[in-house]
Design a protein around this motif. Structure first.
Motif, PDB file in Angstrom:
ATOM      1  N   ARG A  63       1.002  -1.115  -0.140  1.00  0.00           N
ATOM      2  CA  ARG A  63       0.021  -0.115  -0.080  1.00  0.00           C
ATOM      3  C   ARG A  63       0.944   1.222   0.031  1.00  0.00           C
ATOM      4  N   ALA A  64       2.041   1.232   0.760  1.00  0.00           N
ATOM      5  CA  ALA A  64       2.938   2.403   0.824  1.00  0.00           C
ATOM      6  C   ALA A  64       3.483   2.621  -0.577  1.00  0.00           C
ATOM      7  N   MET A  65       3.551   1.625  -1.474  1.00  0.00           N
ATOM      8  CA  MET A  65       4.004   1.491  -2.751  1.00  0.00           C
ATOM      9  C   MET A  65       3.202   1.566  -3.844  1.00  0.00           C
ATOM     10  N   SER A  66       1.852   2.225  -3.384  1.00  0.00           N
ATOM     11  CA  SER A  66       0.848   2.104  -4.529  1.00  0.00           C
ATOM     12  C   SER A  66       1.213   2.651  -5.838  1.00  0.00           C
ATOM     13  N   ALA A  67       2.095   3.673  -5.995  1.00  0.00           N
ATOM     14  CA  ALA A  67       2.135   4.276  -7.217  1.00  0.00           C
ATOM     15  C   ALA A  67       2.990   3.392  -8.224  1.00  0.00           C
ATOM     16  N   CYS A  68       3.616   2.274  -7.485  1.00  0.00           N
ATOM     17  CA  CYS A  68       4.193   1.136  -8.221  1.00  0.00           C
ATOM     18  C   CYS A  68       3.164   0.125  -8.930  1.00  0.00           C
ATOM     19  N   LEU A  69       1.801   0.298  -8.675  1.00  0.00           N
ATOM     20  CA  LEU A  69       0.927  -0.809  -8.927  1.00  0.00           C
ATOM     21  C   LEU A  69       0.552  -0.355 -10.367  1.00  0.00           C
ATOM     22  N   SER A  70       0.117   0.982 -10.606  1.00  0.00           N
ATOM     23  CA  SER A  70      -0.439   1.388 -11.856  1.00  0.00           C
ATOM     24  C   SER A  70       0.139   1.217 -13.157  1.00  0.00           C
ATOM     25  N   ASP A  71      -0.310   1.248 -14.059  1.00  0.00           N
ATOM     26  CA  ASP A  71       0.407   1.112 -15.342  1.00  0.00           C
ATOM     27  C   ASP A  71       1.446   2.174 -15.360  1.00  0.00           C
ATOM     28  N   GLU A  72       1.069   3.489 -15.074  1.00  0.00           N
ATOM     29  CA  GLU A  72       1.962   4.458 -15.065  1.00  0.00           C
ATOM     30  C   GLU A  72       3.272   4.204 -14.262  1.00  0.00           C
ATOM     31  N   GLY A  73       2.968   3.162 -13.041  1.00  0.00           N
ATOM     32  CA  GLY A  73       4.014   3.019 -12.141  1.00  0.00           C
ATOM     33  C   GLY A  73       4.909   1.795 -12.638  1.00  0.00           C
TER      34      GLY A  73
END
Length: 122
Positions: A63-73
């Motif tokens: 959850r703390a790395m949620s930016a890494c989960l999106s297609d953009e990330g």
């Protein structure tokens, strides 16, 4: 697609998909009748969550790395490299601890085997 097909494509259970959603890692749309409806984007995100969990991350850490989960990330993402390095350091510490415990057990085993050999030779 519905949860059953999504879970099958990801190689996980429907329960795990619900868990990801309950933990705030997925935000899945619903059909008019209330069924979860997974998009290809949802599947990619859930696949990334699954992969992070498989490498030892907790849902809190993910959850703390949620930016890494999106297609953009999907590539380099804010904080992702640092979190991966921290996880690797943690794994290395655990590995060193296990190596020490293994060595202690092997020493104890050798001591016991030598003691039994001495008793048997009498």
């Amino acid at each position: 697609m519905q949860a059953k097909e999504a879970a099958e494509r990801l190689g996980i259970t429907q329960r795990m998909l619900r868990h990801y959603e309950n933990e705030g890692l997925l935000d899945v749309g619903r059909t008019l009748n209330g069924y979860r409806s997974y998009t290809e984007v949802d599947l990619r995100r859930a696949g990334r969550v699954r992969d992070f969990i498989a490498t030892g991350f907790s849902t809190r850490e993910i959850r703390a790395m949620s930016a890494c989960l999106s297609d953009e990330g999907a590539g380099p993402c804010e904080g992702g490299l640092e979190k991966l390095k921290e996880k690797l350091e943690h794994i290395d510490r655990l590995r060193a601890e296990l190596d020490e415990k293994r060595s202690a057990v092997m020493d104890r085993l050798a001591t016991l085997q030598n003691g039994l050999a001495t008793v048997s030779s009498r």
